[in-house]
Structures are given as structure tokens and as C-alpha cells.
Design a protein around this motif. Structure first.
Motif, PDB file in Angstrom:
ATOM      1  N   THR A  26      -8.432  39.446  31.754  1.00 55.86           N
ATOM      2  CA  THR A  26      -9.098  40.538  32.455  1.00 55.86           C
ATOM      3  C   THR A  26      -8.477  41.872  32.065  1.00 55.86           C
ATOM      4  O   THR A  26      -9.192  42.861  31.825  1.00 55.86           O
ATOM      5  CB  THR A  26      -8.997  40.333  33.976  1.00 55.86           C
ATOM      6  OG1 THR A  26      -9.468  39.026  34.299  1.00 55.86           O
ATOM      7  CG2 THR A  26      -9.797  41.369  34.714  1.00 55.86           C
ATOM      8  N   ILE A  92     -16.827  39.705  28.798  1.00 50.50           N
ATOM      9  CA  ILE A  92     -16.865  39.267  30.191  1.00 50.50           C
ATOM     10  C   ILE A  92     -17.489  37.883  30.306  1.00 50.50           C
ATOM     11  O   ILE A  92     -16.990  37.017  31.029  1.00 50.50           O
ATOM     12  CB  ILE A  92     -17.597  40.312  31.057  1.00 50.50           C
ATOM     13  CG1 ILE A  92     -16.737  41.569  31.176  1.00 50.50           C
ATOM     14  CG2 ILE A  92     -17.931  39.752  32.432  1.00 50.50           C
ATOM     15  CD1 ILE A  92     -17.452  42.746  31.775  1.00 50.50           C
ATOM     16  N   VAL A  93     -18.575  37.642  29.579  1.00 49.98           N
ATOM     17  CA  VAL A  93     -19.206  36.314  29.599  1.00 49.98           C
ATOM     18  C   VAL A  93     -18.267  35.278  29.005  1.00 49.98           C
ATOM     19  O   VAL A  93     -18.135  34.163  29.529  1.00 49.98           O
ATOM     20  CB  VAL A  93     -20.555  36.356  28.852  1.00 49.98           C
ATOM     21  CG1 VAL A  93     -21.101  34.953  28.638  1.00 49.98           C
ATOM     22  CG2 VAL A  93     -21.550  37.204  29.615  1.00 49.98           C
ATOM     23  N   LEU A  95     -14.971  35.407  28.939  1.00 43.53           N
ATOM     24  CA  LEU A  95     -13.900  35.206  29.912  1.00 43.53           C
ATOM     25  C   LEU A  95     -14.359  34.286  31.038  1.00 43.53           C
ATOM     26  O   LEU A  95     -13.617  33.397  31.459  1.00 43.53           O
ATOM     27  CB  LEU A  95     -13.441  36.542  30.481  1.00 43.53           C
ATOM     28  CG  LEU A  95     -12.465  36.474  31.652  1.00 43.53           C
ATOM     29  CD1 LEU A  95     -11.150  35.859  31.202  1.00 43.53           C
ATOM     30  CD2 LEU A  95     -12.251  37.840  32.236  1.00 43.53           C
ATOM     31  N   ARG A  96     -15.565  34.471  31.510  1.00 43.65           N
ATOM     32  CA  ARG A  96     -16.094  33.623  32.583  1.00 43.65           C
ATOM     33  C   ARG A  96     -16.192  32.170  32.139  1.00 43.65           C
ATOM     34  O   ARG A  96     -15.838  31.251  32.878  1.00 43.65           O
ATOM     35  CB  ARG A  96     -17.454  34.140  33.022  1.00 43.65           C
ATOM     36  CG  ARG A  96     -18.040  33.364  34.177  1.00 43.65           C
ATOM     37  CD  ARG A  96     -19.326  34.034  34.669  1.00 43.65           C
ATOM     38  NE  ARG A  96     -19.863  33.303  35.776  1.00 43.65           N
ATOM     39  CZ  ARG A  96     -20.813  32.377  35.681  1.00 43.65           C
ATOM     40  NH1 ARG A  96     -21.326  32.087  34.498  1.00 43.65           N
ATOM     41  NH2 ARG A  96     -21.260  31.741  36.741  1.00 43.65           N
ATOM     42  N   GLN A  97     -16.664  31.952  30.919  1.00 39.82           N
ATOM     43  CA  GLN A  97     -16.786  30.582  30.419  1.00 39.82           C
ATOM     44  C   GLN A  97     -15.419  29.930  30.234  1.00 39.82           C
ATOM     45  O   GLN A  97     -15.239  28.752  30.556  1.00 39.82           O
ATOM     46  CB  GLN A  97     -17.562  30.564  29.097  1.00 39.82           C
ATOM     47  CG  GLN A  97     -19.025  30.907  29.241  1.00 39.82           C
ATOM     48  CD  GLN A  97     -19.756  29.887  30.084  1.00 39.82           C
ATOM     49  OE1 GLN A  97     -19.526  28.690  29.996  1.00 39.82           O
ATOM     50  NE2 GLN A  97     -20.634  30.377  30.948  1.00 39.82           N
ATOM     51  N   TYR A  99     -12.706  30.699  31.875  1.00 41.62           N
ATOM     52  CA  TYR A  99     -12.156  30.465  33.205  1.00 41.62           C
ATOM     53  C   TYR A  99     -12.808  29.241  33.860  1.00 41.62           C
ATOM     54  O   TYR A  99     -12.134  28.451  34.522  1.00 41.62           O
ATOM     55  CB  TYR A  99     -12.334  31.697  34.083  1.00 41.62           C
ATOM     56  CG  TYR A  99     -11.700  31.540  35.441  1.00 41.62           C
ATOM     57  CD1 TYR A  99     -10.324  31.651  35.588  1.00 41.62           C
ATOM     58  CD2 TYR A  99     -12.460  31.253  36.564  1.00 41.62           C
ATOM     59  CE1 TYR A  99      -9.718  31.495  36.817  1.00 41.62           C
ATOM     60  CE2 TYR A  99     -11.865  31.092  37.798  1.00 41.62           C
ATOM     61  CZ  TYR A  99     -10.495  31.210  37.921  1.00 41.62           C
ATOM     62  OH  TYR A  99      -9.898  31.043  39.137  1.00 41.62           O
ATOM     63  N   MET A 100     -14.107  29.065  33.663  1.00 41.72           N
ATOM     64  CA  MET A 100     -14.782  27.903  34.253  1.00 41.72           C
ATOM     65  C   MET A 100     -14.305  26.609  33.608  1.00 41.72           C
ATOM     66  O   MET A 100     -14.217  25.579  34.274  1.00 41.72           O
ATOM     67  CB  MET A 100     -16.299  28.055  34.108  1.00 41.72           C
ATOM     68  CG  MET A 100     -16.879  29.104  35.047  1.00 41.72           C
ATOM     69  SD  MET A 100     -18.639  29.423  34.822  1.00 41.72           S
ATOM     70  CE  MET A 100     -19.349  27.829  35.049  1.00 41.72           C
ATOM     71  N   ASP A 105      -6.977  32.412  33.382  1.00 45.74           N
ATOM     72  CA  ASP A 105      -7.233  33.426  32.361  1.00 45.74           C
ATOM     73  C   ASP A 105      -5.929  33.910  31.728  1.00 45.74           C
ATOM     74  O   ASP A 105      -5.917  34.892  31.009  1.00 45.74           O
ATOM     75  CB  ASP A 105      -8.026  34.600  32.931  1.00 45.74           C
ATOM     76  CG  ASP A 105      -7.224  35.450  33.891  1.00 45.74           C
ATOM     77  OD1 ASP A 105      -6.207  34.956  34.409  1.00 45.74           O
ATOM     78  OD2 ASP A 105      -7.623  36.606  34.114  1.00 45.74           O
TER      79      ASP A 105
END
Length: 118
Positions: A26, A92-93, A95-97, A99-100, A105
Motif C-alpha cells: 500500500t 490497486i487491483v 494489490l487486492r488480488q 492480498y486475497m 501485503d
């Protein structure tokens, strides 16, 4: 005014590089954003934009006789803003993937999770 803007550009570059060196993704995205803003502001300073002057030659004249607004730096900055938003959205996308998939992160912890199962 140029000195103040130069100091702000330097601070943005320093903050951006500092954020890139952090372990959290982040903070890395925020660092990329700060570097983009610093670069755009740097182009504004170097281009010496003139306020209130036209970028076109008046009809009947063959050359500009007074100061004029150069449209090239403005076009570069507009393009850089659009590309910056695209890179930020992709990061951002991504990072989200990540993290999921991993639940973290932190870059050090991601090195430990190389063998993930789908």
C-alpha cells in the motif's frame, strides 16, 4: 514562487522514494503516486508556463511577438496524468488480488509464501 515549487517537488520525490522502500505494498502504491505528482509538477516548473497568454499566433502575424503558452508541456502532463491513473488502478487491483491470495501485503511475508496452492 519557482523556489517554493522546486522545494515541493524535491519533497514529493523524497517522500515517493521513501514510500517505495517500505515493505508494505500500500505504501509502495502511495509512493508511485507521489512520484507521478512530483514529475508533473517538475514539468510545469521547467516549462515556465505563462498564465493568460494564448498558444496560437494571431491571424495576420507570422511569428509570436510576445510571450505565449507552449501547449506541448501541457499535453505531456495531461498524458502523464492519464497514464498515472491507469498504473494506479492496475496496482490497486493487483494489490487486492495478492492480498486475497496470501492474506498479507508485506513484501517480506510474500517471499515466504512462494509455494501457494490454488
Amino acid at each position: 514562487m519557482d523556489i517554493l515549487l522546486s522545494i515541493i517537488v524535491g519533497l514529493l520525490y523524497a517522500a515517493g522514494f521513501y514510500m517505495l522502500l517500505n515493505k508494505g505494498m500500500t505504501k509502495m502504491i502511495i509512493g508511485i503516486m507521489a512520484l507521478g505528482y512530483a514529475s508533473n509538477l517538475f514539468i510545469f516548473i521547467v516549462a515556465r508556463l505563462t498564465r493568460g497568454m494564448p498558444a496560437l499566433i494571431k491571424s495576420g502575424d507570422s511569428v509570436m511577438l510576445s510571450d505565449y503558452a507552449d501547449p506541448i508541456p501541457q499535453a505531456f502532463i495531461l498524458t502523464a496524468i492519464v497514464i498515472g491513473f491507469g498504473i494506479q488502478a492496475f496496482a490497486i487491483v493487483l494489490l487486492r488480488q495478492v492480498y486475497m491470495k496470501t492474506g498479507t501485503d508485506n513484501m517480506d511475508e510474500l517471499n515466504l509464501t512462494d509455494k501457494l496452492e490454488d
